[in-house]
Design a protein around this motif. Structure first.
Motif, PDB file in Angstrom:
ATOM      1  N   PHE A 624       0.851  -1.178   0.000  1.00  0.00           N
ATOM      2  CA  PHE A 624       0.000   0.000   0.000  1.00  0.00           C
ATOM      3  C   PHE A 624       0.890   1.232   0.000  1.00  0.00           C
ATOM      4  CE2 PHE A 624      -2.474  -3.396   1.891  1.00  0.00           C
ATOM      5  CZ  PHE A 624      -3.685  -3.286   1.207  1.00  0.00           C
ATOM      6  N   GLU A 625       0.713   2.076  -1.022  1.00  0.00           N
ATOM      7  CA  GLU A 625       1.499   3.296  -1.165  1.00  0.00           C
ATOM      8  C   GLU A 625       0.576   4.500  -1.258  1.00  0.00           C
ATOM      9  OE1 GLU A 625       5.240   2.719  -3.866  1.00  0.00           O
ATOM     10  OE2 GLU A 625       3.591   1.645  -4.796  1.00  0.00           O
ATOM     11  N   SER A 626       0.916   5.542  -0.508  1.00  0.00           N
ATOM     12  CA  SER A 626       0.125   6.762  -0.598  1.00  0.00           C
ATOM     13  C   SER A 626       0.827   7.869   0.169  1.00  0.00           C
ATOM     14  CB  SER A 626      -1.286   6.551  -0.018  1.00  0.00           C
ATOM     15  OG  SER A 626      -2.037   7.744  -0.075  1.00  0.00           O
ATOM     16  N   GLY A 627       0.985   9.019  -0.507  1.00  0.00           N
ATOM     17  CA  GLY A 627       1.515  10.207   0.157  1.00  0.00           C
ATOM     18  C   GLY A 627       2.849  10.011   0.818  1.00  0.00           C
ATOM     19  N   GLY A 628       3.746   9.264   0.200  1.00  0.00           N
ATOM     20  CA  GLY A 628       5.070   9.024   0.761  1.00  0.00           C
ATOM     21  C   GLY A 628       5.122   7.910   1.783  1.00  0.00           C
ATOM     22  N   LYS A 629       3.987   7.226   1.996  1.00  0.00           N
ATOM     23  CA  LYS A 629       3.934   6.116   2.935  1.00  0.00           C
ATOM     24  C   LYS A 629       3.956   4.801   2.169  1.00  0.00           C
ATOM     25  CE  LYS A 629       3.249   8.783   6.586  1.00  0.00           C
ATOM     26  NZ  LYS A 629       4.229   8.888   7.697  1.00  0.00           N
ATOM     27  N   LEU A 630       4.581   3.768   2.771  1.00  0.00           N
ATOM     28  CA  LEU A 630       4.612   2.443   2.153  1.00  0.00           C
ATOM     29  C   LEU A 630       4.516   1.392   3.250  1.00  0.00           C
ATOM     30  CD1 LEU A 630       6.696   1.120  -0.778  1.00  0.00           C
ATOM     31  CD2 LEU A 630       6.769  -0.122   1.386  1.00  0.00           C
ATOM     32  N   VAL A 631       3.552   0.458   3.083  1.00  0.00           N
ATOM     33  CA  VAL A 631       3.358  -0.625   4.034  1.00  0.00           C
ATOM     34  C   VAL A 631       3.239  -1.927   3.263  1.00  0.00           C
ATOM     35  CG1 VAL A 631       1.947  -1.556   5.899  1.00  0.00           C
ATOM     36  CG2 VAL A 631       2.173   0.918   5.635  1.00  0.00           C
ATOM     37  N   ILE A 632       3.859  -3.016   3.772  1.00  0.00           N
ATOM     38  CA  ILE A 632       3.832  -4.317   3.101  1.00  0.00           C
ATOM     39  C   ILE A 632       3.142  -5.331   4.012  1.00  0.00           C
ATOM     40  CG2 ILE A 632       5.225  -6.128   2.022  1.00  0.00           C
ATOM     41  CD1 ILE A 632       7.497  -4.097   1.770  1.00  0.00           C
ATOM     42  N   LYS A 663      -0.358  -7.946  11.070  1.00  0.00           N
ATOM     43  CA  LYS A 663       0.973  -7.388  11.229  1.00  0.00           C
ATOM     44  C   LYS A 663       1.589  -7.092   9.871  1.00  0.00           C
ATOM     45  CE  LYS A 663       2.452  -9.477  15.605  1.00  0.00           C
ATOM     46  NZ  LYS A 663       3.461 -10.367  16.237  1.00  0.00           N
ATOM     47  N   THR A 664       2.482  -6.105   9.843  1.00  0.00           N
ATOM     48  CA  THR A 664       3.199  -5.815   8.613  1.00  0.00           C
ATOM     49  C   THR A 664       4.430  -6.707   8.504  1.00  0.00           C
ATOM     50  OG1 THR A 664       4.467  -4.079   9.708  1.00  0.00           O
ATOM     51  CG2 THR A 664       2.443  -3.419   8.587  1.00  0.00           C
ATOM     52  N   VAL A 665       4.903  -6.870   7.298  1.00  0.00           N
ATOM     53  CA  VAL A 665       6.100  -7.669   7.040  1.00  0.00           C
ATOM     54  C   VAL A 665       7.324  -6.952   7.623  1.00  0.00           C
ATOM     55  CG1 VAL A 665       7.607  -8.549   5.220  1.00  0.00           C
ATOM     56  CG2 VAL A 665       5.133  -8.730   4.988  1.00  0.00           C
ATOM     57  N   ILE A 666       8.213  -7.728   8.248  1.00  0.00           N
ATOM     58  CA  ILE A 666       9.479  -7.174   8.738  1.00  0.00           C
ATOM     59  C   ILE A 666      10.432  -7.036   7.548  1.00  0.00           C
ATOM     60  CG2 ILE A 666      11.487  -7.589  10.210  1.00  0.00           C
ATOM     61  CD1 ILE A 666       9.653  -9.107  12.090  1.00  0.00           C
ATOM     62  N   VAL A 667      11.052  -5.863   7.417  1.00  0.00           N
ATOM     63  CA  VAL A 667      11.929  -5.590   6.277  1.00  0.00           C
ATOM     64  C   VAL A 667      13.327  -5.203   6.784  1.00  0.00           C
ATOM     65  CG1 VAL A 667      12.304  -4.215   4.194  1.00  0.00           C
ATOM     66  CG2 VAL A 667       9.969  -4.817   4.905  1.00  0.00           C
TER      67      VAL A 667
END
Length: 817
Positions: A624-632, A663-667
């Motif tokens: 998910f990308e929006s307004g400079g944010k990114l979450v996986i 939970k989000t993926v650990i990167v």
């Protein structure tokens, strides 16, 4: 408490713990306080370097392999902090032919030099040192003379003949000949090459050629005699077979002489003077200092009515290794000095008899090592040579280089001898050597007036300062290297530069930088970097260099093409080979050591997916990308441990709604966990080398139930200059040389004297003791029946080993099919 007893007194000594010490002649000026000067001089800690070379005589085409050990001089333990170790090979004019910087871990580093076309037949000097050692006058660095032979030249190795030139030195114990007093005199008789002349008989005569006493040198040209010189008399020494008379010079009418005796775990020091001197010094206070660069102990000494004062010191008041006794007059001027070596307390390891296990092509050698605490770091270096070798003749071993060499001014010929298979006879012989040494390596003029300063910094890797041309707030990214993680530099407005320390680039690695914009776009910066260190520092110390010890009865060999250079058979170690000639792909190799799936990012991938997020989606993740944010997120069905269960009241009375907060993926980026994945918004694939995907999260345990993604960039595998250029590569002027696999050359014959005398079989620079307490290593099955294994190493935070083990090998029956 100070003792003032004058005869046979057992000393309670006043102790001052500090760190280094002594030597030199003085006038009668009042010197500064002894204790405070010594404390200031020893305030900076010292390091000692030792290097184990696989041998000391090399043929062109061979490899010089070595292991460098860096010790804390105070406790004789491996340095936990040293990283940058410099090793050089210089010719006899002190011109450096080859040099390299190697990286030490736990005080141990290994390297090698190819003996190639840059070398001609002759003597060369190997040195190992750190930058910090340059701050001190003592020889804390390592130096060894080696010989290089060119097998294509005529008649090698033609051993230099000893000519009739004789250097005979007669050295009074403590430093002064005094008339009308019994003087103990050390003798050194050397040839033109600086090596002792063994078993030479001699006599001491007066002006009328009356023989007063005689003596004989030992196998190293060292001797001793006792005599009482008289005023206005001339004395000479006549050596058998020589018509030359060697005068005994500088006999003084006034002064103090010393004699030391080691008896029953006590050291007795006898200070003697004559009647005329006693009248001048009676009741004056003298100070006897006992020191070793780490501990200083003092005791008062006064001459009363007697011309002799005896001090007896128990072994427990001495430190293991060198103890330096210095006598000071009431003005704190040093007037005499004597060195003594205490063997007790030095921890030695021992190697038991080796066992072997042979196959058709290889031989595995197992050597039990006693008393090793396997919980502590240990390292052993092993050289394997023909048993009759004449090419392994180091002047020092790891024990003598650590406990003896740094404390003396010159060198001791074949110092390793006194620390191999130690006997009472060898202890006595070493004491005779120390009698001839006079003053130690510590200069008292320097101690009182010129304490060392930290002019040369203690280095831990490479550092840099980068100059920037922008005044606005900016951020720079330094990509990961083989030994350093990725690093971000956030510059505030007005900052003109930034820097980093503790970098460990290897070989031809470059540093790669990108400028990071507000929207996480990256661009090529324009940086100018200054590095430290940027070159191999000059040692700038000119201590005595011991000559190369040569085996007697050297043979002469006619010119022949004896070997194929070692490096011609070198192969790249990165390649993993299985099933004969089938090679694993790089992706397969990485998968063998990683959790989950590995994807190499090649040029085709970069063309297909501009951004990281697009590529991740193709691997089955939700982004998910929006307004400079990114979450996986991991889209697979929710499983135990993947997220918290949230329960809330339902719309109907008594009902509830239950859902799992995913939970989000650990990167990770170059093994650094990203606390905020917004950094990856609009992140391109330009500098990504490969990515690992662990959808199960196994690599993180319960914390990774949502999955783990690890991104790796590699400056050595940069993008192939496609449409964009978003990074700046900067060459490092001085990088660490990585250890190379050692290869023995191929010799034209393994049956002749040449291979027997100078050949090499193998070299192992970094062996560790197994859980069974053994050293295990495998060599190609030798083509000779008898080999020798030379072991040097350390363990247990201060235990040492230096041993040679001979091994007989049963050759396979050639008649067996």
């Amino acid at each position: 408490m100070n003792s003032k007893t004058t005869l046979s007194s057992f000393l309670p000594l006043s102790l001052v713990f500090i760190l280094i010490s002594s030597f030199s002649g003085f006038g009668q000026n009042k010197q500064p306080n002894l204790v405070s000067s010594y404390k200031e001089y020893t305030e900076l800690p010292r390091e000692i370097a030792y290097a184990h070379l696989n041998k000391t005589t090399y043929l062109k085409g061979e490899i010089l392999g070595y292991t460098a050990y860096i010790f804390d001089k105070g406790n004789h333990q491996l340095s936990k902090t040293a990283t940058n170790v410099y090793c050089t090979l210089s010719d006899e004019n002190n011109k450096i032919v080859k040099s390299e910087m190697i990286l030490a871990h736990n005080g141990v580093a290994s390297g090698s030099f190819q003996i190639d076309s840059l070398f001609t037949s002759g003597k060369y000097i190997f040195r190992a040192y750190t930058n910090w050692m340059r701050n001190f006058d003592e020889q804390n660095y390592y130096v060894q003379t080696i010989q290089i032979l060119d097998s294509n030249t005529e008649n090698i190795p033609q051993t230099e003949e000893r000519n009739s030139t004789i250097d005979a030195q007669f050295l009074p114990e403590g430093g002064h000949f005094v008339t009308d007093v019994t003087n103990s005199v050390g003798v050194i008789v050397k040839d033109n090459k600086g090596l002792g002349i063994p078993y030479m008989s001699a006599k001491v005569v007066d002006s009328k050629d009356n023989t007063l006493t005689d003596f004989k040198t030992n196998g190293f040209g060292i001797g001793k005699f006792i005599f009482t010189p008289q005023s206005n008399e001339i004395y000479n020494v006549i050596l058998d077979g020589s018509v030359q008379k060697f005068p005994i010079k500088n006999i003084e009418n006034d002064g103090i002489a010393i004699t030391m005796n080691d008896v029953d775990n006590k050291v007795a020091l006898s200070f003697r003077t004559n009647q005329s001197t006693l009248k001048q010094i009676k009741n004056q206070k003298y100070t006897l200092a006992i020191h070793n660069g780490e501990v200083l102990k003092t005791v008062d000494l006064t001459f009363g009515k007697s011309q002799e004062v005896v001090k007896v010191i128990n072994y427990e008041d001495l430190t293991s290794g060198i103890n330096i006794f210095t006598l000071f007059n009431e003005n704190n001027n040093p007037i005499l000095e004597r060195l003594f070596f205490k063997y007790d307390g030095i921890e030695l390891l021992s190697a038991e008899n080796p066992s072997t296990s042979a196959t058709k092509d290889s031989l595995t050698i197992t050597i039990p090592i006693s008393k090793v605490d396997k919980r502590l770091f240990n390292n052993f270096s092993v050289s394997v040579l023909p048993e009759e070798t004449k090419s392994y003749n180091p002047n020092n071993n790891i024990i003598s280089e650590t406990y003896l060499q740094p404390y003396i001014k010159g060198y001791v010929e074949d110092a390793a001898y006194y620390f191999t298979d130690v006997t009472r006879k060898k202890k006595f012989e070493l004491d005779n050597v120390l009698l001839t040494q006079g003053w130690s390596s510590y200069d008292w003029n320097t101690i009182f007036n010129h304490p060392p300063k930290a002019d040369y910094e203690y280095e831990n890797g490479i550092s840099f300062r980068a100059n920037v041309n922008k005044n606005s707030r900016s951020e720079y990214m330094m990509y990961a290297t083989s030994n350093n993680e990725m690093e971000l530099f956030d510059l505030e407005e007005g900052d003109k530069d930034f820097g980093a320390v503790g970098l460990y680039p290897m070989d031809s690695e470059v540093l790669r930088f990108s400028s990071v914009k507000k929207n996480n776009h990256i661009e090529r910066p324009n940086l100018y970097l200054q590095f430290s260190p940027s070159r191999i520092p000059d040692l700038n110390q000119s201590g005595d260099i011991p000559p190369l010890i040569e085996k007697k009865e050297m043979d002469t060999y006619s010119a022949q093409n004896t070997l194929k250079p070692s490096w011609e058979n070198m192969e790249h170690l990165e390649e993993v080979v299985i099933q004969g000639n089938k090679k694993l792909s790089r992706e397969d190799q990485l998968t063998r050591t990683a959790f989950g799936k590995v994807k190499i990012v090649d040029d085709q991938t970069r063309k297909s997916y501009v951004y990281f997020a697009d590529f991740i989606r193709s691997q089955g993740f939700k982004v998910f990308e929006s307004g400079g944010k990114l979450v996986i997120y991991n889209p697979r069905p929710v499983s135990f441990g993947q997220g918290a269960t949230i329960t809330s009241p339902g719309t109907l009375s008594g009902s509830s709604n239950t859902f799992v907060k995913q939970k989000t993926v650990i990167v990770y980026l170059n093994n650094v966990p990203l606390k905020n994945t917004d950094f990856l918004y609009k992140y391109t694939l330009d500098d990504i080398d490969y990515i690992t995907f662990d959808k199960s999260g196994t690599s993180e345990g319960g914390l990774g139930a949502a999955g783990v993604i690890k991104i790796y960039t590699d400056p050595l595998k940069a993008q192939s200059k496609m449409e964009r250029n978003v990074s700046q590569d900067i060459n490092v002027p001085l990088s660490f040389s990585s250890p190379k696999k050692f290869y023995a050359p191929e010799y034209s014959s393994y049956n002749g004297f040449f291979f027997r005398d100078f050949g090499v079989i193998d070299w192992f620079p970094n062996l560790k003791v197994t859980e069974n307490g053994t050293l295990n290593f495998t060599i190609a099955r030798p083509k000779i029946n008898n080999i020798s294994v030379f072991i040097e190493g350390t363990a247990n935070d201060g235990s040492f080993i230096s041993e040679r083990k001979n091994i007989s090998i049963e050759q396979p029956d050639k008649s067996t099919p």
